[in-house]
Design an enzyme around this catalytic site. Structure first.
Site: not given
Ligand code: R5P
Length: 256
Positions: A168
């Protein structure tokens, strides 16, 4: 391992992961004060949930039929001195007990303590390998770091080399370079809340450049209409909808 991966990345090779793990370092962040109230209406439209064991145990009814990617890194907070200097916060036995489909762990490449996060991540990859549980590497980015293709390619590639089954990362200009250099499927985080139209455009661009989906949180659950927004995101990811078509779905479903 393949069975579990197929629960996260669907038959069309794509996924809409709903990230609701923010409380592990942000506390009761806007939109997640009462997690189940926010998450329940979104469950039918999410391919999996990314969260911590505390929210899974306390807030998600156990009969809920949705794959779980369990965040197993943490240990620092938004108000502490070392944001994102994360270690292992959940044992593999507990992850197995919770019947999860994947594990998620943040590495912080380029920080003073990158070695700690990468070595802990490698342990999680070994645990995952032992029990057939895939690992999603989260390429965390420090406040002072630049989210460009050079940095995100480096971090994503390192994650894959160490053993990640999925990565990710963040969307950036020349995102195709991140995809080219990363031999495992990549999803993008949404990041801070931006206008729905812009978030849909970002998701579209990421898919066009080779991402297999999104792991999106705030741009869904902080939307003026989270259900309309996740339906629009699904259309981009699974149905090749253009940003304009997806925004029209958002509007038709009751978004502003
Ligand atoms: C950050 O590492 C958190 O794990 C969130 O899951 C990640 O940032 C994804 O969420 P967002 O789309 O709000 O950035």
């Amino acid at each position: 391992m393949k069975n579990r991966i197929s629960k996260i990345i669907k038959a069309d090779g794509k996924t809409v992961m709903l990230a609701v793990d923010h409380g592990y370092f942000l506390g009761p962040t806007t939109g997640l004060e009462k997690p189940w109230k926010t998450i329940e209406p979104l469950v039918p439209y999410a391919d999996c949930l990314m969260l911590t064991r505390g929210i899974l145990r306390n807030c998600i009814p156990p009969e809920t039929d949705i794959p779980i990617v369990l965040r197993v890194s943490g240990g620092t907070s938004i108000v502490g001195p070392e944001l994102l200097h994360e270690g292992i916060i959940t044992s593999i036995e507990d992850a197995i007990r919770l019947n999860v489909s994947g594990l998620a762990f943040s590495i912080l490449v380029g920080a003073e303590y990158e070695r700690d996060t990468i070595l802990a991540f490698s342990e999680i990859c070994d645990f995952g390998q032992d029990y057939g549980i895939p690992v999603l590497a989260v390429t965390a980015v420090g406040r002072e770091m630049v989210r460009d293709a050079k940095y995100l390619s480096l971090a994503s590639r390192i994650a894959a080399e160490i053993g990640a089954h999925m990565v990710k990362t963040y969307y950036c200009d020349e995102f195709e370079k991140v995809i080219e250099g990363c031999p495992v499927p990549v999803v993008i985080a949404g990041g801070k809340k931006i206008p729905e139209k812009d978030a849909l455009q970002m998701a579209y661009n990421a898919i066009q450049k080779g991402a297999v989906g999104v792991d999106m949180g705030r741009n869904i659950f902080q939307s003026s209409n989270p259900v309309a927004m996740i339906k629009a995101v699904r259309a981009v990811v699974h149905e090749n909808a253009s940003p304009e078509e997806a925004y029209e779905i958002f509007r038709q479903e009751g978004g502003e």
